[in-house]
Scaffold this active site. Structure first.
Site, PDB file in Angstrom:
ATOM      1  N   HIS A   1      10.421   4.924  37.362  1.00 44.74           N
ATOM      2  CA  HIS A   1       9.543   4.697  38.861  1.00 44.74           C
ATOM      3  C   HIS A   1       8.325   4.266  38.300  1.00 44.74           C
ATOM      4  CE1 HIS A   1       7.673   6.531  42.448  1.00 44.74           C
ATOM      5  NE2 HIS A   1       8.425   5.918  43.062  1.00 44.74           N
TER       6      HIS A   1
ATOM      7  N   ASN B   1      13.289   8.304  59.632  1.00 46.93           N
ATOM      8  CA  ASN B   1      12.997   9.288  58.599  1.00 46.93           C
ATOM      9  C   ASN B   1      14.154  10.507  58.490  1.00 46.93           C
ATOM     10  OD1 ASN B   1      10.730   8.014  57.784  1.00 46.93           O
ATOM     11  ND2 ASN B   1       9.271   9.316  58.544  1.00 46.93           N
TER      12      ASN B   1
ATOM     13  N   ARG C   1      16.773   4.467  45.524  1.00 39.56           N
ATOM     14  CA  ARG C   1      17.662   4.891  46.632  1.00 39.56           C
ATOM     15  C   ARG C   1      17.646   3.791  47.906  1.00 39.56           C
ATOM     16  NH1 ARG C   1      16.810  10.222  47.337  1.00 39.56           N
ATOM     17  NH2 ARG C   1      18.812  10.765  46.150  1.00 39.56           N
TER      18      ARG C   1
ATOM     19  N   ARG D   1      11.454  -1.269  43.528  1.00 39.83           N
ATOM     20  CA  ARG D   1      11.937  -2.040  45.019  1.00 39.83           C
ATOM     21  C   ARG D   1      11.189  -3.055  44.996  1.00 39.83           C
ATOM     22  NH1 ARG D   1      14.199   2.312  47.833  1.00 39.83           N
ATOM     23  NH2 ARG D   1      13.501   4.324  47.468  1.00 39.83           N
TER      24      ARG D   1
END
EC number: 2.7.4.1
Length: 723
Positions: A450, A66, A420, A390
């Site tokens: 999204h 992270n 990303r 994704r």
């Protein structure tokens, strides 16, 4: 479950902060420092004795990974602003340069703590038969075994690189890990400086021979140092140090790109060569070598972190061994909804019976895959549309869409190239879909798409029926095993029409007018939420029960925060479950005394977005208004992305969201953290008696979702009631 104890609990006395200006930037907590606070909570799970040992190692690895991503994206952006002389303050009043100073200070403490936690975990692992040996601890037999492994599995992949005028300093990729070595030639004493880049294809931990139950490892860098004579024959090692590079990983795309896919392929190559934003080096490196590395990587002193211990702690994920299930979470198998079983696996029949909400990972994501697989093979299905933000590498979703297209069905796939770190994978998926005959669109250049929507149009008799799926998470079967998300299935005609308008918007830029049961950003979603918050405040002013429950990953959008402050001051009781970033300060006198904020960090990653409004009746209540969304309450989601906010009307679905999902989240103490007015979180007070350590994750694993109940459990479904 009963949430009465939580609801009756008195809110803590509001905190009076001397000199606090409720109208100034003090009313916001800094986004980046809030994110670091979240990552501290992740790291503290690695110290939680209630968590199985190897799962604690996993939390340690996640906290390190992270932090790496945070530096390559968020810190890289702030660094660019600071270098350009930008002094525009964030909502909390800090300039980019001021933020970088505070981030650096906290991140260094976090990395030092990661090393302490790793040391402690290594001791505990050693006691369980999982050892990580240093060079000095290796026996002769160990070294012989490592020599064979080195020659067979490591040596063929390595590329030792000299550093001299004939060999310029090589490019080190983002997250690249290297050994810098100084060598002396035996025959004449000449000095050679070189690099040993360690390819990511090589495991960081090299297995050693061990007993049946034991597991022993050596660091790959130690294996390389043991075999330096094989890599540089005729030389002996004089000195060395390890270093790891993090680079700016944000993408820049030309606004007038004629071919968006090609432009992204070029941008991905540029990202690979982004500027270095952090250089981590092992403690006490030889000055000469260190200076060369810093100079060639164009790194300043404040961008270098010397680390006592392991560089690249994220690699400890390799130590989470499937062979030791006794040190992992007990195995959990997601449920197949009873209603789907009642209909012999027929998703369309189950949805036709009534709306169905699945709570992942507790209900299996395979139902989403089955929905699309069934659509691909059903001769009555004429069209399928799907957004893909994704997906997994060998995505069964993409497989189903390709099969449908090859079978002659009309298939439209919205592939988001700007997801990303998944851009390259999404380009590959789009190429594959195009080859199968699907219509592939990429949405907007300036806005990410999204939203999570899938529609299936099916011919039933003399009419077309649209079945739609609305999700809070990605169409990704791997992450769906650990992310908590909602999947809403319906054949409601209004939502079918709404979905069609959104897809037309994505493919043809036709503004979606007249949406019936849906709000979308960047147009109507934020105004809808603000309208609902304002309505709740008005209920409070008129003396009616007024309550808001909301759950999301992040809350940072200033208008949303200010609306919640205003509602709190009007008397609305507000409870927020926010996993990560929170820019709102709860419990401040005169500002937010009616707001409580908690964060849940545990076995599963909280990812669903929900908003519930009492609608003049408090919560829970059959007349409350309930929404699920793909959007967090952040500027990017509400103002610069295509997102969805779906209102649910089915009584059982509403009961599931309010009285089961949110009530359990609010009642959780076992894995909860409570936000303080200064922006920090403290772990919720946990009773010594295990009976009182309520865990929402355990509750969801043991209790089926209400709307997925079949005939066997239909009579047990509770209804929303007045408080």
């Amino acid at each position: 479950m009963s949430n009465a104890d939580f609801l009756k609990a008195e809110r803590p006395e509001p905190t009076v902060i001397e000199g606090f200006d409720p109208e100034g930037p003090d009313r916001y907590f800094n986004r980046e420092l809030s994110w670091l606070g979240f990552n501290w909570r992740v790291l503290e799970e690695a110290e939680n004795e209630a968590v199985p040992l190897l799962e604690r190692v996993r939390f340690l690895s996640i906290s390190a990974s992270n932090l790496d991503e945070f530096y390559t994206v968020r810190v890289a952006g702030l660094r660019e602003l600071a270098q350009a002389g930008n002094t525009t303050p964030a909502a909390d009043g800090l300039t980019p340069a001021e933020q970088l100073v505070k981030i650096n200070e906290d991140a260094r403490k976090l990395m030092a703590r990661q090393q302490e936690v790793l040391s402690s975990l290594r001791d505990m692992m050693e006691a369980e038969g999982i050892g990580i040996l240093s060079r000095k601890d290796l026996s002769k037999a160990d070294k012989e075994a490592l020599s064979k492994t080195f020659l067979d599995q490591i040596f063929p992949i390595l590329s030792p690189l000299a550093i001299d005028p004939a060999h310029p300093f090589p490019f080190i990729a983002n997250m690249g890990y290297c050994l810098a070595v100084e060598l002396e030639r035996r025959k004449d004493g000449n000095i050679l400086k070189a690099l040993l880049p360690i390819p990511s294809q090589i495991d960081r931990f090299v297995r050693l021979p061990a007993g049946e139950r034991d597991h022993r490892f050596a660091f790959v860098e130690d294996v390389l140092l043991l075999h330096i004579d094989s890599l540089f024959p005729g030389y002996v090692l004089k000195d060395h140090f390890g270093f790891r590079v993090l680079r700016d990983s944000d993408l820049e795309v030309e606004e007038e790109a004629e071919d968006l896919v090609r432009e992204f392929e070029v941008a991905l190559k540029r990202r690979r060569r982004g500027e270095v934003v952090r250089l981590t080096v092992s403690a006490s490196p030889p000055k000469g070598l260190r200076d060369i590395v810093m100079r060639e990587l164009h790194v300043k002193e404040d961008e270098v972190i010397e680390l006592e211990g392991m560089i690249g702690v994220g690699d400890t994920k390799e130590l989470v061994l499937d062979q030791r299930p006794d040190l992992l979470w007990p195995q959990f198998t997601p449920r197949v909804p009873e209603r789907v079983q009642d209909h012999d696996g027929d998703m369309f029949a189950a949805i036709r019976q009534k709306d169905m909400l699945l709570h992942h990972p507790y209900e299996t994501f395979d139902m989403v895959v089955r929905f699309l697989n069934q659509a691909a093979r059903d001769p009555d299905v004429v069209a399928i549309k799907n957004t893909l933000y994704r997906t997994s590498k060998n995505s069964p979703i993409v497989e189903a869409l390709c099969e449908a297209a090859e079978d002659g069905k009309s298939v439209t796939a919205l592939v988001e190239l700007k997801a990303r770190f998944d851009e390259a994978a999404n380009i590959r998926q789009s190429r594959r879909l195009e080859r199968a005959g699907a219509h592939v669109v990429y949405g907007f250049l300036d806005w990410k798409t999204h939203a999570k929507i899938a529609t299936v149009v099916r011919r039933e008799g003399d009419k077309l029926v649209t079945y739609s799926h609305w999700g809070t998470g990605n169409y990704h079967p791997i992450t769906a095993k650990i992310y908590t998300d909602l999947s809403f299935f319906t054949c409601d005609p209004a939502l079918g029409r709404d979905a069609a308008k959104v897809f037309n918007y994505l493919s043809g830029y036709a503004n979606p007018e007249g949406l019936e049961n849906l709000s979308i950003s960047p147009h109507t979603l934020k105004p809808k939420l603000l309208e609902m918050i304002a309505a709740e405040a008005e209920h409070a002013r008129r003396g009616r029960p007024a309550q808001i429950w909301a759950k999301m990953n992040s809350l940072i959008e200033a208008d949303m925060i200010d609306a919640l402050y205003e509602a709190s001051q009007a008397g609305v009781k507000i409870d927020l479950v926010i996993r990560g970033i929170c820019g709102l300060r709860p419990g401040v006198a005169g500002l937010s005394e009616n707001i409580r904020v908690k964060s849940i960090v545990g076995r599963f990653l909280e990812h669903s977005r929900i908003a519930c409004f009492g609608n003049g009746h408090g919560l829970p209540h059959e007349k409350c208004r309930v929404f699920m969304s793909s959007a967090d309450w952040m500027g990017r989601n509400l103002n610069r992305r295509v997102e969805t906010l779906v209102e649910t009307h089915n009584p059982t679905v509403k009961a599931q969201i309010v009285s089961q999902i949110l009530a359990a989240n609010l009642a959780d103490v076992a894995q909860s953290w409570v936000m303080q007015p200064d922006g920090h979180f403290v772990r919720a007070a946990v009773e010594d008696d295990e009976t009182f350590r309520f865990s929402c994750h355990r509750f969801f694993m043991e209790n089926p979702s209400l709307s997925g109940r079949g005939t066997a459990g239909a009579s047990d479904v509770p209804q929303l009631t007045h408080r």
